[in-house]
Design an enzyme around this catalytic site. Structure first.
Site, PDB file in Angstrom:
ATOM      1  N   CYS B 135       0.853  -1.195   0.000  1.00  0.00           N
ATOM      2  CA  CYS B 135       0.000   0.000   0.000  1.00  0.00           C
ATOM      3  C   CYS B 135       0.890   1.247   0.000  1.00  0.00           C
ATOM      4  O   CYS B 135       1.703   1.433   0.908  1.00  0.00           O
ATOM      5  CB  CYS B 135      -0.904  -0.013   1.223  1.00  0.00           C
ATOM      6  SG  CYS B 135      -2.055   1.372   1.236  1.00  0.00           S
ATOM      7  N   THR B 201      -0.686  -1.089  -5.780  1.00  0.00           N
ATOM      8  CA  THR B 201      -0.917   0.092  -6.624  1.00  0.00           C
ATOM      9  C   THR B 201       0.345   0.934  -6.783  1.00  0.00           C
ATOM     10  O   THR B 201       1.290   0.846  -6.007  1.00  0.00           O
ATOM     11  CB  THR B 201      -2.040   0.959  -6.038  1.00  0.00           C
ATOM     12  OG1 THR B 201      -1.722   1.231  -4.675  1.00  0.00           O
ATOM     13  CG2 THR B 201      -3.381   0.265  -6.128  1.00  0.00           C
ATOM     14  N   CYS B 348      -1.957   6.087 -41.239  1.00  0.00           N
ATOM     15  CA  CYS B 348      -0.702   5.312 -41.244  1.00  0.00           C
ATOM     16  C   CYS B 348       0.407   6.106 -41.917  1.00  0.00           C
ATOM     17  O   CYS B 348       1.548   6.125 -41.449  1.00  0.00           O
ATOM     18  CB  CYS B 348      -0.901   3.958 -41.921  1.00  0.00           C
ATOM     19  SG  CYS B 348      -1.408   4.068 -43.652  1.00  0.00           S
ATOM     20  N   CYS B 352       3.730   7.300 -39.999  1.00  0.00           N
ATOM     21  CA  CYS B 352       5.032   6.824 -40.482  1.00  0.00           C
ATOM     22  C   CYS B 352       5.902   7.995 -40.931  1.00  0.00           C
ATOM     23  O   CYS B 352       7.089   8.054 -40.629  1.00  0.00           O
ATOM     24  CB  CYS B 352       4.821   5.841 -41.635  1.00  0.00           C
ATOM     25  SG  CYS B 352       6.347   5.059 -42.189  1.00  0.00           S
ATOM     26  N   CYS B 379      10.803  -0.512 -44.634  1.00  0.00           N
ATOM     27  CA  CYS B 379       9.980  -0.707 -43.438  1.00  0.00           C
ATOM     28  C   CYS B 379      10.795  -1.459 -42.387  1.00  0.00           C
ATOM     29  O   CYS B 379      11.421  -2.477 -42.693  1.00  0.00           O
ATOM     30  CB  CYS B 379       8.723  -1.493 -43.797  1.00  0.00           C
ATOM     31  SG  CYS B 379       7.683  -1.913 -42.389  1.00  0.00           S
ATOM     32  N   CYS B 385       2.047   1.829 -37.858  1.00  0.00           N
ATOM     33  CA  CYS B 385       0.938   2.026 -38.796  1.00  0.00           C
ATOM     34  C   CYS B 385      -0.246   1.145 -38.433  1.00  0.00           C
ATOM     35  O   CYS B 385      -1.405   1.589 -38.478  1.00  0.00           O
ATOM     36  CB  CYS B 385       1.397   1.776 -40.226  1.00  0.00           C
ATOM     37  SG  CYS B 385       2.133   0.146 -40.490  1.00  0.00           S
TER      38      CYS B 385
END
Lengths: 72, 428
Positions: B135, B201, B348, B352, B379, B385
């Site tokens: 906690c 958390t 896309c 890119c 690529c 993309c």
């Protein structure tokens, strides 16, 4: 020109040196890329500067092959 | 019908879905409602010296119309006397003997404090204990929770103290507010933990109100950091579970926690090494009955895969989770745009062109109609993309052969090291 074209040129230069009987003797990597030092059986030396990431992968594969088999 | 039962370090439950220690498990009324709805287990809201709470306590982060993408709370452990909780635990266990009840505990890091609470809690018939070392707010300011959970020596020592007297399995709940959770996980194991659970958390401030300049939430104009959970934290939790699961020194079961909202999320955590899962935010958002879909979905998934028992899933993806240096540098994928499906929104191309590798061209066919095409040689397979594409199936990421053998960074660096040393590996 695309980076891929740069890589193809670097790959051709590396392949040409290997075909001419050169082997990789040293590799220096720094902020300017990689400098691949090659040497043939006559003791003649050549250095190629490799700038592309694919080119650096490619000479690494060549080096691994050279270390595995003793030849390229 | 697949077998959904799990056995986590000796704690058995009819399915892998437990409610995490949190507001949904504050009372016998709530836990009994949860069991009636179908939850397999519940980790009772943390017991300790009763605290005082503030108002307000919760805040949520919504994103692009999705409510509760993340959830923040500043509520502390139980504010009810131990006797009241113990009575309700006893009654609940009597009504639901086959469901798992785990008591979450938090006291000062003193041996006698741990001994006292463990004995009193085990007397009412809990199936296991979960030590709350996670906690992050309020209690941490008093040296408990995350404050002790961030110190490996304290994790080990307190776990050891509990194990000195505990008769039921001991789960240590870890804080993610630490650089490397495997360090504290190892400390828990060294202290004798039977299992670990993660994540508690994450330190957070949900928002600042730009009109009033108050924090969100605020207590009369003043705020304090809280604990963040919900869907937004799932990737962080999954990574931490994976890191512990693949660490050979952490050889105890894991209870996975962190943003689990549906059966698919539960499968992911189990594949990455969790024996079962704990849920909180999704139940707070949608109510206890979400477990019905979780059970049905998990059962159908297992049946479709031909898997007889949910336990067979545990850890199946762990071996696939490695270090970056072990990834194949010569594996290559590229984007392919399906022009029959593409709606030509150009997202896309923009993504890119502006933020990646400039390899999607905007072209025109003979009739002058625009279309998009990937220059595959340029690529790098980054996925951006396909991530931003609003249409399912419009962009596929496909493997292309690089023509090169597999080679990892570690293998490459080793080869360079050998070269630098002047060693001939063939003759050596």
């Amino acid at each position: 020109m695309s980076e891929y074209q740069d890589f193809l040129q670097e790959r051709d230069r590396l392949d040409f040196m290997i075909q001419q009987g050169y082997s990789i003797k040293n590799i220096i990597e720094n902020l300017s890329g990689a400098f691949v030092e090659l040497e043939n059986k006559e003791g003649e030396k050549e250095t190629l500067q490799i700038l592309t990431p694919d080119g650096r992968k490619y000479f690494s594969v060549l080096l691994l092959k050279q270390q595995k088999t003793g030849a390229l | 019908m697949a077998d959904l039962r799990i056995n986590l370090a000796g704690i058995q439950s009819p399915n892998p879905f437990w409610l995490a220690s949190a507001p949904p498990t504050n009372s016998g009324y709530q836990v009994q409602r949860a069991f009636e709805a179908g939850w397999g287990g519940a980790v009772w809201k943390t017991l300790g010296d009763p605290i005082l709470n503030v108002s307000s306590r919760f805040a949520a982060v919504s994103f692009n119309g999705q409510k509760v993408a993340g959830f923040n709370n500043i509520e502390l452990i139980t504010d009810r006397p131990l006797e009241v909780n113990l009575k309700e635990i006893y009654e609940t266990k009597k009504k639901f003997p086959n469901h798992a009840i785990i008591a979450s505990l938090m006291v000062e890091p003193k041996q006698e404090k741990w001994h006292e609470i463990v004995k009193r809690v085990e007397d009412v018939g809990v199936d296991g204990l979960e030590l709350n070392f996670g906690c992050p707010h309020g209690m941490a300011e008093r040296g408990m929770g995350a404050a002790s959970g961030q110190v490996p020596e304290l994790v080990q020592k307190q776990t050891y103290w509990v194990k000195e007297v505990a008769k039921t399995p001991v789960i240590v709940k870890l804080t993610p507010n630490i650089t490397d959770i495997t360090v504290t996980a190892e400390a828990a194991v060294e202290g004798g933990a039977d299992a670990i659970s993660m994540i508690n958390t994450i330190n957070s401030l949900a928002a600042v109100d730009i009109d009033t300049w108050d924090t969100v939430p605020h207590v009369g104009g003043k705020g304090a950091h809280g604990g963040y959970c919900g869907p937004a934290v799932k990737p962080i939790a999954l990574h931490m579970v994976g890191e512990c699961a693949r660490n050979p020194r952490i050889n105890v079961p894991i209870s996975g926690i962190g943003g689990i909202s549906n059966w698919q999320n539960a499968v992911e955590f189990m594949l990455m090494g969790a024996t079962g899962v704990q849920v909180c935010t999704a139940a707070m958002h949608h109510g206890f009955r979400i477990v019905e879909d979780m059970i049905e979905g998990l059962n159908n998934y297992l049946d479709e895969k031909g898997i007889a028992s949910v336990s067979e899933l545990v850890g199946k993806s762990v071996q696939k989770y490695s270090d970056w240096g072990d990834l194949d540098l010569n594996y290559k994928i590229v984007a392919r745009i399906n022009n029959d499906t593409c709606i030509n929104c150009n997202k896309c191309h923009i993504a890119c062109e502006d933020t990646s590798h400039q390899c999607i061209d905007m072209l025109k066919d003979e009739s002058g109609k625009g279309y998009l095409k990937v220059r595959e040689e340029d690529c790098v397979g980054c996925n951006l993309c396909s991530i931003v594409c609003p249409v399912d199936g419009a962009i596929d990421m496909v493997e292309v052969k690089s023509g090169l053998p597999p080679m990892t960074w570690n293998e490459r660096q080793a080869a360079l090291g050998i070269l630098a040393c002047g060693v001939d590996p063939v003759t050596k």
